[in-house]
Design an enzyme around this catalytic site. Sequence first.
Site, PDB file in Angstrom:
ATOM      1  CG  ASP A 181      -1.878   1.153   1.294  1.00 37.69           C
ATOM      2  OD1 ASP A 181      -1.547   2.231   0.770  1.00 37.69           O
ATOM      3  OD2 ASP A 181      -2.960   0.984   1.881  1.00 37.69           O
ATOM      4  CE1 TYR A 216      -7.182  10.151   0.158  1.00 32.25           C
ATOM      5  CE2 TYR A 216      -8.279   9.029  -1.665  1.00 32.25           C
ATOM      6  CZ  TYR A 216      -7.872   9.055  -0.339  1.00 32.25           C
ATOM      7  OH  TYR A 216      -8.137   7.974   0.475  1.00 32.25           O
ATOM      8  CE  LYS A 217      -3.637   8.996   2.030  1.00 35.39           C
ATOM      9  NZ  LYS A 217      -4.585   9.674   2.923  1.00 35.39           N
ATOM     10  NE  ARG A 233      -2.100  12.085  10.115  1.00 32.17           N
ATOM     11  CZ  ARG A 233      -2.513  11.449   9.008  1.00 32.17           C
ATOM     12  NH1 ARG A 233      -1.986  10.298   8.673  1.00 32.17           N
ATOM     13  NH2 ARG A 233      -3.451  11.977   8.237  1.00 32.17           N
TER      14      ARG A 233
END
Length: 413
Positions: free
Chosen positions: A201, A226-227, A375
């Site tokens: 992944d 989308y990151k 984060r």
Amino acid sequence: MSETSRDSLRERALVLDAADPLAARRGLFALDDDGVYLDGNSLGALPVHVPARVQDVLTRQWGELRIRSWDESGWWTAPERIGDRIAPLVGAAAGQIVVGDSTSVNVFKAVVAAARIAGEGRDEILVDATTFPTDGYIAASAARLTGHRLVPVAPADVAAALGPRTAAVLLNHVDYRSGRLYDLPGLTAAVHAAGAVAVWDLCHSAGALPVGLDEHGVDLAVGCTYKYLNGGPGSPAYLYVAERHQAAFDSPLPGWNSHADPFGMTPEYAPADGSVRGRVGTPDIVSMLTLEAALDVWDGVSVDVVRAKSLALTDFFLECVEAYAPAGRVASVTPAAHAERGSQTALRCDDAEPVMRRLIERGVVGDLRRPDLLRFGFTPLYVGFADAERAARVLAEVLAETPAVAAAGEPAA
């Protein structure tokens, strides 16, 4: 901390930004001048040229050409064409990546196909015990459906858990909580030595660091767009099937789009050749072509340069946090070693939720993972060193103003 020391870090940030070979890329994105966006590891920023491209898809390709656009606008071949654009970013040759569906759906395809490729006599599927929850859910379902036993294993224990019964192993390249980068080459080699199939992944690594799918012999891989690839909310994911496995790739979701003769409409399924086997149904064209437009920002960009800046950014941010933050209020859980770090930093903070809320109110946008992790994602195409310094400075101010809270949410004694 003295004002002189603060000024020194600010000055260093300006010097580093002036020497940054990727600095001009920032202008390709829609960003606030008075904010710092450090959540690209959840949703990448919008490239400024994308709305006009999407407008063309809506008004001309769909509005005027309508059904003709499947041929005349290249809609039908978009999944493979866009896959070939992603391929260099993850170290893959053309013809091995197909775009479409969600990451979850592609994890299901990949894990079931991997178990089938492994063959008879192997009845265990190993999965990263610390994985993003959906990967674990999907792996468990795939195990039930294929009659395999699911074996959750900590990444550090994978090599020891491999054996003659192992069929497939599903691993994350970067841990979504801590930002820890796992040893893709070494773990893939260990999986192969045990006669099993490796599925990776790449959601938190593609577009942030070199992956080397072909170089390291990865069998199957999945990832979102989308990151760090900036494809937009819910943009389609991708599936990598190494060329050597394509003839044996037996998808658990055979659809008309992956048929050798999709318009023959025959009751019997005959899989197409190549990466097309990874397709299922009619692709989400508007979202897919939005992604294709967004990928333009990668033209002429070296992933090695991106990686170098990523490491420099996270090093500098952590240095600033150490210099600015009140003692004992936060602690990094992201590995210091470059070989073990992705492109985000995670700070343990007992009152993470109110701290992140106040950070966002002040224009520093990160996110949190309950119960206690702050984060901060560093997207090298549009995040600079002054951003990192400002984020650390505002974090220190928020921590100084916010009373420490115990993990249970009550004021600390």
